[in-house]
Design a protein around this motif. Structure first.
Motif, mmCIF file in Angstrom:
data_model
loop_
_atom_site.group_PDB
_atom_site.id
_atom_site.type_symbol
_atom_site.label_atom_id
_atom_site.label_comp_id
_atom_site.label_asym_id
_atom_site.label_seq_id
_atom_site.Cartn_x
_atom_site.Cartn_y
_atom_site.Cartn_z
ATOM 1 N N ASN B 148 30.273 41.739 42.657
ATOM 2 C CA ASN B 148 31.189 42.146 41.590
ATOM 3 C C ASN B 148 32.086 43.304 42.006
ATOM 4 O O ASN B 148 32.199 43.643 43.171
ATOM 5 N N ASN B 149 32.694 43.927 41.029
ATOM 6 C CA ASN B 149 33.813 44.833 41.241
ATOM 7 C C ASN B 149 33.377 46.162 41.852
ATOM 8 O O ASN B 149 32.421 46.757 41.396
ATOM 9 N N SER B 155 30.905 45.813 47.933
ATOM 10 C CA SER B 155 30.589 44.489 47.410
ATOM 11 C C SER B 155 31.026 43.431 48.427
ATOM 12 O O SER B 155 32.162 43.458 48.901
ATOM 13 N N THR B 656 39.965 37.539 41.655
ATOM 14 C CA THR B 656 39.344 37.385 42.976
ATOM 15 C C THR B 656 40.391 36.846 43.948
ATOM 16 O O THR B 656 40.473 37.260 45.106
ATOM 17 N N PHE B 749 32.917 32.651 34.685
ATOM 18 C CA PHE B 749 32.462 34.019 34.898
ATOM 19 C C PHE B 749 33.210 34.987 34.016
ATOM 20 O O PHE B 749 34.376 34.789 33.707
ATOM 21 N N ASN B 751 33.759 39.228 34.051
ATOM 22 C CA ASN B 751 33.427 40.479 34.712
ATOM 23 C C ASN B 751 32.671 41.446 33.816
ATOM 24 O O ASN B 751 31.840 42.221 34.278
ATOM 25 N N ASP B 762 37.938 37.426 36.036
ATOM 26 C CA ASP B 762 37.074 37.026 37.147
ATOM 27 C C ASP B 762 37.399 37.945 38.312
ATOM 28 O O ASP B 762 38.475 37.867 38.875
ATOM 29 N N PRO B 765 32.965 37.983 41.573
ATOM 30 C CA PRO B 765 31.608 37.773 41.077
ATOM 31 C C PRO B 765 30.674 37.263 42.158
ATOM 32 O O PRO B 765 31.073 37.005 43.275
ATOM 33 N N TYR B 766 29.460 37.120 41.792
ATOM 34 C CA TYR B 766 28.409 36.547 42.616
ATOM 35 C C TYR B 766 28.565 35.025 42.505
ATOM 36 O O TYR B 766 28.788 34.514 41.422
#
Lengths: 495, 780
Positions: B148-149, B155, B656, B749, B751, B762, B765-766
């Motif tokens: 994530n962020n 990350s 993303t 997703f 956030n 978004d 994310p994982y």
């Protein structure tokens, strides 16, 4: 029949039982231990000290943002974060509106607004608290003089960043009530008046404040003491002088130049200064490790703060061929090269290998105003009142002692423009990263002389003239129109 | 109140289930295949080491390493064991179970283990009293990954997005003896080798939870026509949570904040207690026109308590992991409490041969979060339904039953804790002295609950002897006295205030259809499909429009609360050839742009002189509709079920993709764009930097195969091999496939997690995963 009565009794019992469950209203009267409750604080005997320190915390909170906002636009620095290109693009590119390039009111470059108004709200509350308290008359006078000086400083910072957009000078008791904009001219007049009013109050304030000032006002950090009403007055006069000099170049004219000279003579200006220590005398914001606030600009922890390459190329040389002493003291070289994000028309030429060595640790203080600045302000004021020789003499005090450079070649016969160029060079290197460069170039209509990084494309050679009014502020005001969205019929909130 | 399975009278039955499974990433982002050293050079940063790697690995074509595939490749098996026993003797019934489940996450070095036990007891005493109780204890330990962020380049989705995948990150550096550094994107303290990251850091969460409930029932009266029942229910839900994070001193990014090593411990204690008493009187006179009338009256008392505190230390002694002895200390302590008392009364009448059902009731609450704590707020509700059995039976026998229903109800939603208090804030310290400043959040002593008024009308119908059934409802929810977290004008010097300041409504339809096309002795096939669609509006707002707090700003898109618009709209910067104005009467005046046409929105790449960038509506984050299909096919001993979900529209801010374009690493960076002089990635990012975010507002339509399940009811003789009565084998797959044009991992997703607004962002994310399970179920 019997069964019905029996049922009714049972039911009554049930209803009573239900009522009994959770009956006491006091059961749900829980407290909120997470925050201090305003009512409880006002009666605490240490409240006045805590509120006064709050004003200084607020002022300190605005300092670094002012330095970095004006530093990026004034081409003193960059913030090159490897994973966030907007720290560069939002300041150096902005958005295009009707063919005019400007900063995005919803973007990153909208600072130096909420912090200053937060301070003004606390000053408003502080003044009301003092008025309502049972302190002696000199104590009240001293406290009000302190608060009004900070009020003048905060409003001055807003004028520095918003300039022709005008500012809002009034804080209303009801948080939902909006105050109207006033023009830049009215804003400067208000600031100069309030600083004078503060001076009068400080003069009637006795020999000590009813609270202790932060270490940045004490002799250990400041060089000389500023923490009693008579000595704090010198700080007040210094701020007045700076505001008057700025006003003089924005319509204040001869009267403002004269007011500046008068204020400087009552301030802590010391033109016998020859050493770094003597030039550095002034009021500072102090920082420290947790729980105090750290100096976020320090090279110890800030790996994204870079200096503009033009600082190196434009530094004049001393007699021995070495660059300006101020350059050597404040700039460090050899950093890993970084650049702005790669875009089709972005600032791809914005890159640097230089950093700053001004703040070695996270507790290095940052000056609010120093003797070196006062001398250069006097140079400006003298030029403004026609005393060219005096201006050059003041310029040379700084140039030769602080910069180590040979005396200026300017003479009383040089043009005003040339002397302004000379003063601006000294201010650039003496007051590097103190939040002055962008404002100084704007005041003398020289923004196009700043080194520009966007050589082509729609955003070519863009330098922002003002920071915008943040969008959230405008959304609150749009429906009211008139003076609420700009002074004198101006629309500061147009898209 | 949480209640679970209860026991049944009779001999004790045992059940054992063993499950084994695995998981894999559903979809990864891929990355750019660089073709030459010159192409990769701008993304190396300036270190000589990065340059030499690039020169070595890019002759002539750059090598490409599947970093994401290597990091998210943990397919280690997962296990689950479930044992349960249920039975009853005389007046006692019980149910007990034990469950142990452990699974790995797809990111290396992540996983979770949940162990829980449960016991439910029911006891009848005499013929009037019943007592039942249950206890559930669980221990959940998770080893979380990192995703994530972030702005520190830690990350993995960030490090991968900004670093060209041209060398092998899993090699050991002979000089340091550890995994190689991340040299790309400037290297240094602004990034990290994600393989080193996931194996060196600690990110654990450990939760002990205890849930218990007890129920006393007293049948005060039980005759032919009247029953009276008193009940007391009490429940407790407690948990203790401990989270620990540790990042060792030697990690590549630790130098960034000037303190080597970071350790954090986070503790939270929560206790929720709920109690209620009620009395129910049922009157069944046995008349045709009045079947039964049920009156209930009762009250509840609810308390919630949560205490959270954390310690974070930076600048640690090397290898010392606990949060102590550091040079920089931060702590936090927060207490959250809520108490509520309520009373209610309800009347339900069933009449006319159980065809008509009418009910009315009211609930009154007073709670600690309201400004006025002594006031009871009342919420009434009414409903009615009528069943037509065998309607039109003269014309057709195909329609079994049609039921029409309508209801109206109010419910309240309370303000947040602390909103009612006027507080003053601690302002930070200077030189060791503390301070007080105005609180950023202005308290509101008049705050009260927002009230949701829901009106629903619906139809249920059954046809063809139950082979087809249909439900359809239309609902309208209007929230009045809407709780609005409103940002005050910054020039007031204050931050936000929560007020009751508006009205928001949602209108929607929900429909479900079940069809059993085949139903024979050996085969049965059931299809069930549901559909839902809704639209939200902000009808009224007592304050000026404002962007919802908690977003990444206009450049990433965010919701705005403005009267007369949908709160699900995504607002962001876009380009217009010109802007229309309104005249003195408020009428729209259409302007003309420099291209001679009426003012219009510009697509990315389109240029018109004097165009304007403006924060405006880009798209709607709310889907047009969502529908699902559940197919169940049973053939002899086999049962196959499949669940498919289809979301129609619903836009997402695919930030993303923005990250990867900024890093020059998106998999389609080099594809063609509308501008022949720019590749696609540069074109998209240039448009974004130029004030038009629409290349990153992506359509989130998807079709997902959520679950497929094949179960085999084994013949009795197989079961007897294991000394069991019953044996079932099933194979299950979850999240199996997704068909979508969406660029990033998954359009579902968010956030910000479980938030009311800004649910469409978004940002790194994982990746989601698909899972496969094989289970064996034995019944004794």
């Amino acid at each position: 029949m019997m069964k019905r009565t029996q049922m009714q009794k049972l039911f009554a019992a049930a209803v009573l039982a239900a009522m009994a469950a959770g009956c006491k209203q006091s059961d749900i009267d829980i407290s909120n231990p997470n925050s201090a409750l305003a009512g409880g604080v006002a009666s605490d005997p240490t409240a006045l000290q805590l509120l006064a320190t709050g004003l200084m915390v607020d002022q300190r909170g605005t300092r670094q943002a002012l330095i970095t906002n004006s530093g990026i636009i004034g081409r003193e620095m960059y913030t090159f974060t490897p994973n966030e290109g907007r720290n560069t693009t939002h300041y150096l590119i902005g958005i295009s509106v009707g063919g005019v390039q400007k900063l995005d009111p919803t973007g990153f470059a909208t600072g130096s607004w909420a912090g200053e108004y937060g301070a003004l709200r606390d000053i408003f509350n502080f003044k009301n608290t003092i008025d309502a308290s049972s302190r002696t008359a000199p104590e009240k006078s001293a406290a009000l003089g302190f608060a009004e000086t900070l009020e003048g400083l905060m409003l001055f910072q807003l004028l520095e960043t918003r300039d022709s957009l005008g500012i809002i000078t009034e804080i209303k008791a009801d948080p939902f009530e909006l105050a109207p904009f006033v023009s830049r001219d009215s804003g400067y007049k208000y600031v100069l008046n309030i600083l004078d009013d503060a001076a009068a109050k400080l003069s009637a304030g006795g020999s000590s404040f009813p609270f202790t000032l932060a270490p940045g006002f004490g002799a250990a950090v400041a060089g000389i003491a500023f923490n009693t009403p008579p000595t704090f007055l010198k700080f007040n006069r210094a701020i007045k002088a700076k505001a008057a000099v700025h006003y003089a170049t924005r319509g204040g004219g001869a009267a403002a130049w004269q007011a500046a000279l008068t204020a400087l003579s009552a301030s802590f200006l010391n033109d016998q200064a020859t050493t770094r220590t003597a030039f550095d005398v002034g009021v500072y914001d102090t920082y420290g490790a947790s729980p105090d606030s750290p100096n976020g600009l320090t090279q110890a922890t800030n790996t994204t703060l870079y200096a503009h390459m033009s600082i190196q190329t434009d530094a004049e040389l001393k007699a021995n061929g070495q660059p300006d002493d101020r350059y050597t003291a404040k700039i460090r070289s050899g950093l890993p090269s970084r650049q702005g994000p790669v875009t089709g028309s972005g600032p791809t030429s914005a890159s640097s290998t230089l950093g700053f060595s001004i703040w070695p640790s996270l507790s290095t203080p940052i000056p609010i105003i120093r003797n070196e600045e006062l001398i250069l302000l006097r140079a400006e004021a003298k030029l403004g009142t026609g005393d060219k020789a005096g201006a050059i003499a003041d310029l040379n005090i700084v140039r030769t002692n602080s910069g180590g450079l040979p005396a200026s070649t300017l003479t009383a016969a040089s043009s005003n423009d040339a002397i302004v160029t000379g003063i601006l060079y000294e201010k650039r290197y003496s007051l590097l990263m103190e939040g002055d460069r962008w404002m100084d170039m704007r005041r003398y209509n020289r923004l196009d002389q700043l080194p520009l990084d966007v050589p082509s494309g729609a955003n070519k050679n863009f330098v922002a003239r003002v920071l915008p009014i943040p969008q959230s502020e405008c959304l609150n005001r749009i429906a009211k129109g008139g003076d609420f969205i700009g002074p004198n019929g101006q629309n500061d909130c147009a898209p | 109140m949480i209640t679970t399975k209860r026991g049944k009278a009779g001999t004790t039955r045992y059940n054992a289930t063993q499950r084994i499974g695995t998981q894999q990433a559903t979809r990864l982002l891929g990355s750019r295949h660089f073709t030459s050293y010159d192409e990769v050079k701008p993304y190396l940063g300036s270190s000589a080491h990065a340059d030499s790697i690039a020169k070595a690995n890019c002759t002539p074509q750059c090598q490409w390493y599947d970093w994401q595939g290597q990091l998210y490749n943990n397919t280690s098996p997962s296990f689950e064991t479930l044992l349960s026993a249920s039975g009853g003797v005389n007046n006692t019934k019980y149910f007990a179970s034990l469950n142990d489940r452990q699974a790995k996450g797809i990111q290396q070095n992540t996983g979770a283990r949940l162990t829980s036990g449960r016991l439910n007891l029911d006891q009848t005493i005499g013929d009037k009293i019943t007592i039942s109780g249950g206890v559930d204890v669980s221990h959940n330990k998770t080893q979380d990954g990192i995703g994530n962020n972030d702005n520190a380049g830690i990350s993995p989705t960030y490090s991968f997005g900004y670093s060209p995948a041209i060398y092998d990150l899993r090699r050991i550096d002979p000089v340091t003896g550890r995994l190689v550094y991340m040299w790309m994107n400037g290297g240094g303290a602004g990034t990290v080798n994600p393989f080193d990251l996931v194996h060196s850091i600690t990110n654990l969460e450990d939760t002990w939870r205890q849930i218990a409930n007890v129920r006393f029932g007293y049948a005060a009266l039980s005759t032919v026509h009247n029953t009276v029942q008193f009940t007391y229910i009490g429940g407790v839900d407690r948990f203790q949570f401990e989270g620990t994070q540790y990042s060792p001193n030697y990690m590549q990014y630790e130098a960034a904040d000037g303190f080597l090593g970071t350790s954090q411990i986070n503790n939270s204690d929560s206790r929720n207690i709920n109690q209620s008493v009620n009395a129910v009187w049922t009157y069944s006179p046995g008349f045709r026109f009045l079947n039964s009338a049920q009156t209930s009256v009762g009250g509840t008392y609810e308390t919630q308590y949560q205490h959270t505190y954390l310690i974070r230390q930076r600048g640690l002694t090397p290898t010392r992991q606990v949060a102590t002895g550091g040079t920089d200390i931060a702590t936090n302590d927060f207490l959250n409490e809520f108490r509520d008392q309520s009373r209610y009364v309800n009347e339900q009448i069933i009449a006319f041969d159980e065809k008509l059902a009418v009910s009315a009731g009211i609930r009154a609450d007073r709670g600690s979060a309201n400004g006025d704590r002594s006031k009871f707020y009342g919420f009434p509700k009414y409903s009615a339904s009528y069943r037509f059995t065998e309607p039109f039976s003269r014309f057709t026998s195909k329609i079994d039953e049609i039921k029409l229903r309508a209801s109206y109800g109010q419910s309240g939603n309370r303000p947040n804790y602390g909103v009612r208090d006027i507080t003053i804030a601690g302002g930070g310290t200077i030189g060791g002295a503390g301070s007080l400043v105005a609180a950023g959040t202005v308290g509101n002593p008049k705050i009260k609950p927002e009230v949701m008024n829901e009106t629903e009308i619906g139809l249920d119908a059954a046809f063809l002897r139950g082979r087809v059934s249909l439900e359809a409802s239309h609902y309208e929810r209007v929230i009045k006295d809407l709780l609005v977290n409103y940002p005050l004008a910054a020039s007031s010097g204050l931050g936000t205030q929560q007020i009751n300041g508006g009205q928001m409504s949602t209108r929607g339809i929900e429909a479900g259809l079940s069809v059993v096309p085949i139903s024979t002795r050996n085969t049965e096939w059931t299809i069930r499909t549901t559909f839902q669609h809704n639209v939200q509006y902000v009808d009224k707002l007592a304050v000026p429009a404002f962007p919802v707090l908690g977003s990444f700003g206009a450049s990433y898109g965010r919701n705005r609360i403005a009267a007369g618009t949908r709160p699900t709209y995504i607002w962001g910067n876009q380009r217009y050839s010109c802007i229309n104005t309104t005249d003195a009467n408020g009428k729209l005046v259409v302007g003309t742009g420099a291209d001679g046409k009426a003012c219009h929105r510009l697509n990315p790449g389109e240029t018109v002189a004097s165009a304007i960038t403006r924060d405006s509506i880009v798209a709607d984050a709310n889907p047009i509709g969502q529908t699902s299909f559940l197919n169940t096919l049973r053939y002899r001993a086999f049962t196959l079920t499949a669940l498919v979900d289809w979301r129609i529209a619903g836009y997402t801010a695919d930030m993303t993709k923005n990250l990867w374009d900024e890093g020059g690493n998106s998999r389609d960076y080099d594809s063609k764009s509308p501008d022949p002089s720019q590749p696609l990635g540069e074109f998209r990012y240039g448009s974004f930097a130029g004030g038009n975010i629409s290349p990153y507002i992506d359509l989130g339509t998807f079709v997902k195969l959520r679950e497929v399940n094949v179960t085999y009811q084994a013949p009795a003789r197989w079961a007897r091999l294991a000394r069991a009565n019953d044996l079932r084998i099933s194979l299950q797959g979850r999240n199996l496939a997704m068909k979508t044009n969406y660029w990033s991992f998954d359009p579902e997703f968010n956030n910000f997690g479980n938030s009311n607004f800004n649910r469409f962002i978004d940002l790194a994310p994982y990746p989601s995963n698909r899972q496969f399970f094989l289970s064996i179920d034995l019944g004794y």
